[in-house]
Design a protein around this motif. Structure first.
Motif, PDB file in Angstrom:
ATOM      1  N   ALA A 160       0.698  -1.237   0.052  1.00 50.11           N
ATOM      2  CA  ALA A 160      -0.012   0.002  -0.021  1.00 50.11           C
ATOM      3  C   ALA A 160       0.824   1.177  -0.020  1.00 50.11           C
ATOM      4  N   GLU A 161       0.275   2.189  -0.811  1.00 50.86           N
ATOM      5  CA  GLU A 161       1.141   3.656  -0.701  1.00 50.86           C
ATOM      6  C   GLU A 161       0.141   4.734  -0.387  1.00 50.86           C
ATOM      7  N   PRO A 162      -0.176   4.942   0.808  1.00 52.22           N
ATOM      8  CA  PRO A 162      -0.798   6.121   1.277  1.00 52.22           C
ATOM      9  C   PRO A 162      -0.323   7.449   1.046  1.00 52.22           C
ATOM     10  N   CYS A 163      -1.362   8.364   0.792  1.00 57.62           N
ATOM     11  CA  CYS A 163      -0.861   9.690   0.651  1.00 57.62           C
ATOM     12  C   CYS A 163      -0.340  10.307   2.137  1.00 57.62           C
ATOM     13  N   ASN A 164      -0.438  11.609   2.416  1.00 53.48           N
ATOM     14  CA  ASN A 164      -0.226  12.215   3.588  1.00 53.48           C
ATOM     15  C   ASN A 164      -1.615  11.956   4.613  1.00 53.48           C
ATOM     16  N   LEU A 165      -1.156  11.029   5.655  1.00 55.28           N
ATOM     17  CA  LEU A 165      -2.358  10.693   6.464  1.00 55.28           C
ATOM     18  C   LEU A 165      -2.407  11.818   7.741  1.00 55.28           C
ATOM     19  N   VAL A 232       0.401  -2.910  -6.078  1.00 56.07           N
ATOM     20  CA  VAL A 232       0.748  -2.042  -5.081  1.00 56.07           C
ATOM     21  C   VAL A 232      -0.668  -1.178  -5.131  1.00 56.07           C
ATOM     22  N   TYR A 233      -1.237  -0.878  -3.947  1.00 55.70           N
ATOM     23  CA  TYR A 233      -2.694   0.016  -3.676  1.00 55.70           C
ATOM     24  C   TYR A 233      -2.240   1.284  -3.338  1.00 55.70           C
ATOM     25  N   ARG A 234      -2.597   2.257  -4.102  1.00 54.87           N
ATOM     26  CA  ARG A 234      -2.281   3.726  -3.771  1.00 54.87           C
ATOM     27  C   ARG A 234      -3.801   4.147  -3.094  1.00 54.87           C
ATOM     28  N   ILE A 235      -3.433   4.917  -1.871  1.00 56.46           N
ATOM     29  CA  ILE A 235      -4.383   5.170  -0.970  1.00 56.46           C
ATOM     30  C   ILE A 235      -4.554   6.807  -1.194  1.00 56.46           C
ATOM     31  N   ASP A 236      -5.516   7.439  -1.763  1.00 53.66           N
ATOM     32  CA  ASP A 236      -5.636   8.830  -1.880  1.00 53.66           C
ATOM     33  C   ASP A 236      -7.118   9.279  -1.593  1.00 53.66           C
ATOM     34  N   SER A 237      -6.889  10.783  -1.183  1.00 53.16           N
ATOM     35  CA  SER A 237      -8.274  11.372  -1.001  1.00 53.16           C
ATOM     36  C   SER A 237      -8.768  11.700  -2.496  1.00 53.16           C
ATOM     37  N   GLY A 238      -7.753  11.911  -3.378  1.00 53.91           N
ATOM     38  CA  GLY A 238      -7.993  12.414  -4.927  1.00 53.91           C
ATOM     39  C   GLY A 238      -8.011  13.697  -4.855  1.00 53.91           C
ATOM     40  N   THR A 239      -7.775  14.517  -3.873  1.00 56.66           N
ATOM     41  CA  THR A 239      -7.670  16.004  -3.912  1.00 56.66           C
ATOM     42  C   THR A 239      -6.255  16.586  -3.498  1.00 56.66           C
ATOM     43  N   GLN A 240      -5.580  17.228  -4.340  1.00 50.51           N
ATOM     44  CA  GLN A 240      -4.405  17.976  -3.974  1.00 50.51           C
ATOM     45  C   GLN A 240      -4.690  19.192  -3.299  1.00 50.51           C
ATOM     46  N   ARG A 241      -4.073  19.801  -2.413  1.00 53.26           N
ATOM     47  CA  ARG A 241      -4.244  21.198  -1.482  1.00 53.26           C
ATOM     48  C   ARG A 241      -2.845  21.608  -1.368  1.00 53.26           C
ATOM     49  N   THR A 242      -2.825  23.009  -1.514  1.00 49.80           N
ATOM     50  CA  THR A 242      -1.475  23.682  -0.896  1.00 49.80           C
ATOM     51  C   THR A 242      -1.323  23.486   0.635  1.00 49.80           C
ATOM     52  N   LEU A 243      -0.120  23.573   1.150  1.00 50.36           N
ATOM     53  CA  LEU A 243      -0.035  23.686   2.436  1.00 50.36           C
ATOM     54  C   LEU A 243      -0.431  25.055   3.048  1.00 50.36           C
ATOM     55  N   GLY A 244      -0.657  26.020   2.327  1.00 51.72           N
ATOM     56  CA  GLY A 244      -1.102  27.414   2.609  1.00 51.72           C
ATOM     57  C   GLY A 244      -2.625  27.124   2.809  1.00 51.72           C
ATOM     58  N   ASP A 245      -3.360  26.482   1.846  1.00 54.19           N
ATOM     59  CA  ASP A 245      -4.866  26.479   2.093  1.00 54.19           C
ATOM     60  C   ASP A 245      -5.021  25.642   3.422  1.00 54.19           C
ATOM     61  N   ALA A 281       5.725   6.047 -15.166  1.00 54.28           N
ATOM     62  CA  ALA A 281       4.862   4.950 -15.469  1.00 54.28           C
ATOM     63  C   ALA A 281       5.791   3.705 -14.899  1.00 54.28           C
ATOM     64  N   PRO A 282       5.266   3.161 -13.645  1.00 57.44           N
ATOM     65  CA  PRO A 282       5.842   2.156 -13.238  1.00 57.44           C
ATOM     66  C   PRO A 282       5.453   0.811 -13.965  1.00 57.44           C
ATOM     67  N   ASP A 283       6.324  -0.256 -13.994  1.00 58.97           N
ATOM     68  CA  ASP A 283       5.904  -1.468 -14.656  1.00 58.97           C
ATOM     69  C   ASP A 283       5.112  -2.362 -13.644  1.00 58.97           C
ATOM     70  N   GLU A 284       5.369  -2.112 -12.482  1.00 62.83           N
ATOM     71  CA  GLU A 284       4.591  -3.067 -11.713  1.00 62.83           C
ATOM     72  C   GLU A 284       3.258  -2.763 -11.557  1.00 62.83           C
ATOM     73  N   ALA A 285       2.360  -3.728 -11.277  1.00 62.80           N
ATOM     74  CA  ALA A 285       0.944  -3.539 -11.164  1.00 62.80           C
ATOM     75  C   ALA A 285       0.441  -2.456 -10.006  1.00 62.80           C
ATOM     76  N   VAL A 286      -0.015  -1.323 -10.261  1.00 61.66           N
ATOM     77  CA  VAL A 286      -0.321  -0.332  -9.469  1.00 61.66           C
ATOM     78  C   VAL A 286      -2.025  -0.342  -9.638  1.00 61.66           C
ATOM     79  N   GLU A 287      -2.584  -0.016  -8.451  1.00 58.63           N
ATOM     80  CA  GLU A 287      -4.061   0.016  -8.532  1.00 58.63           C
ATOM     81  C   GLU A 287      -4.282   1.197  -7.571  1.00 58.63           C
ATOM     82  N   ASN A 288      -5.656   1.815  -7.530  1.00 58.37           N
ATOM     83  CA  ASN A 288      -6.052   2.649  -6.553  1.00 58.37           C
ATOM     84  C   ASN A 288      -6.895   1.807  -5.654  1.00 58.37           C
ATOM     85  N   ALA A 289      -6.931   2.040  -4.433  1.00 50.67           N
ATOM     86  CA  ALA A 289      -7.574   1.170  -3.136  1.00 50.67           C
ATOM     87  C   ALA A 289      -9.081   1.367  -3.577  1.00 50.67           C
ATOM     88  N   ALA A 290      -9.563   2.473  -4.532  1.00 51.81           N
ATOM     89  CA  ALA A 290     -10.953   2.683  -4.733  1.00 51.81           C
ATOM     90  C   ALA A 290     -11.258   1.493  -5.879  1.00 51.81           C
TER      91      ALA A 290
END
Lengths: 320, 320
Positions: A160-165, A232-245, A281-290
């Motif tokens: 699993a590859e989580p984003c910022n938790l 490899v499962y990516r775990i995202d909210s799907g929304t990027q935000r700036t540290l300022g926001d 583009a990684p060669d390995e299997a990458v999916e989103n947890a969604a």
């Protein structure tokens, strides 16, 4: 039905503590693995605690033989970029070799699934640029060896590859640091003491994907239950935000003036995390947890409010 | 001019023994690093010997601090595919972590060049297939961490990937094994004893590039002197030959009948080494050692004759 027997490593950490609570509440027989016994008990009644230094090969073998897990959620590891510059070998030993000791100990048992928590700060091996820091190298190799052990020994290894938790609890991340600053500023104002030094934002425009840690833990459950081995499962909210926001949203909870240094205005620096391999583009299997049916349930607003509330509560590492 | 102070690891091995002789003869101040003291002295007068277990981090640091090398030729490592299946962690510890201990110890010194001997049995990380065996994984990671340490810490790290090295000396490779069988067959014929069991060729049509080990050692010298940091240098003869062809050439030296089992005739199986990454396009800088002006000087015929002569001489590990 027999309860799932689940080992959670790094159980005293931010994500680990939430994972122990979640899987225990969901009826699993949870063993919380920690490097050192915590000063106070962190977990609900019924959770077993195992003290184990995962960089000690024979201790890991003994621990797995004793606890006989059906599943392992491997969250332990070091994750400080500055510390990785000071002691890069420590990062190789704790993030790479310790993971291998765990994989190897599990190999001796009838197939139990293991989910290894990787990082988005990987680099693309074989490129001339190389990794941006030793932490990135260690997490890249941790994924490589985990996937390799899976194919070499037909082990059910999941990544699993989580984003910022973010969220309430013993985090050392950006949101918690700023929330702690808000709480200190409130306390100073209430007692008439001097305000603390300004909190400095070094990269106001840096983009991050923030997700509540409890949503990530639910994603780990989806992956352990129905994830495909070697993926490899990516775990995202799907929304990027700036540290300022994010800072502005957190500061809206402050009940006193909070000294801030917003750093230089550097428009056009809307950058993703340094060293991220995203976009390549990684060669390995990458999916989103969604893809497994998971989706985030906790709003950013709720996460931020609960972070500030947690910091105000003065709890030390405990979640409840 | 001050002599080069050169540390050679794996000095009791086949390539290591030749490297010690070559660099000593060329005027370098050579320290031969071995894991255990050899039963008999292997090297000429004037060569220093250091006993060091490279998988012991503090021992490596102490050894580098004491010997203060200008250059390191890192040949130590384990290289048996079957052994790597039996104890994969041992391969990670000796081929990956030991190399890191050496790199880290050298980082504490004013920049000394290090040449790490990699393997052609690498795999392409990030591909779904994964490594063919734990040895391949360990050598792939050894190269990755060596290149990464070079870029992270601005260390002068050089990489070499030799093809199959042959020649007189304590090799455990195909040519030496067959030559030993030839010598045993001759001895049996001379004493009137039964001939030994037939030597079985399991893959008569498998292609390999064979190069004399002494030519490879000369290539290491070229790379240490003028190689570009962060570059992987391939060391080849440039000619692929089948194991069947090589066997016929070796058997021409036999002075008695040699029992052979040529294995199944499987035309169309003219394969390169299993798991080789050749043919794929790596992103990292890869050069042929010929680009530095090196070229092979020892003919295949001379190599094969000297292997048989060496096996007849009954020398145990010593070159002279």
């Amino acid at each position: 039905m027999k309860a799932r027997r689940l080992l959670i490593t790094g159980a005293a950490g931010f994500t680990g503590a939430h994972a122990v609570h979640y899987f225990h509440a969901a009826g699993a027989e949870v063993t919380a693995v920690v490097r050192r016994p915590p000063a106070a008990r962190l977990w609900p009644e019924g959770v077993k605690q195992q003290v184990c230094d995962l960089s000690d090969r024979s201790a890991v073998a003994a621990m797995v033989a004793e606890t006989e897990p059906d599943e392992v959620l491997h969250l332990a590891g070091r994750n400080s970029v500055p510390e990785s510059w000071r002691d890069p070998l420590l990062y190789m030993e704790t993030n790479v070799m310790a993971t291998l000791y765990l994989l190897e100990a599990l190999r001796a048992r009838p197939a139990g699934r293991i989910l290894v928590a990787g990082s988005r700060l990987k680099y693309q091996p074989g490129t001339a640029a190389g990794p941006p820091h030793p932490y990135s190298l260690s997490k890249t190799l941790e994924e490589l060896v985990s996937l390799a052990w899976g194919t070499l020994f037909k082990q059910p290894v999941l990544l699993a590859e989580p984003c910022n938790l973010i969220g309430p609890g013993p985090s050392t991340g950006f949101c918690t640091l700023l929330a702690q600053h808000i709480v200190r500023s409130e306390a100073a104002a209430a007692s008439g003491a001097d305000a603390p030094q300004a909190f400095r934002l070094s990269s106001r425009q840096a983009l991050r994907d923030f997700l509540d840690v409890r949503d990530a833990v639910r994603a780990y459950d989806y992956i352990l239950r129905s994830g495909a081995e070697g993926t490899v499962y990516r775990i995202d909210s799907g929304t990027q935000r700036t540290l300022g926001d994010i800072s502005v949203k957190l500061l809206a909870h402050a009940k006193a003036p909070v000294p801030m240094d917003w750093g230089p205005d550097t428009p056009g620096q809307a950058l993703g995390p340094a060293g991220t391999a995203e976009g390549e583009a990684p060669d390995e299997a990458v999916e989103n947890a969604a893809a497994l049916g998971w989706k985030p349930e906790i709003s950013l607003e709720r996460s931020l409010k609960e972070i500030v509330d947690y910091c105000r509560s003065g709890r030390e590492g405990r979640l409840s």
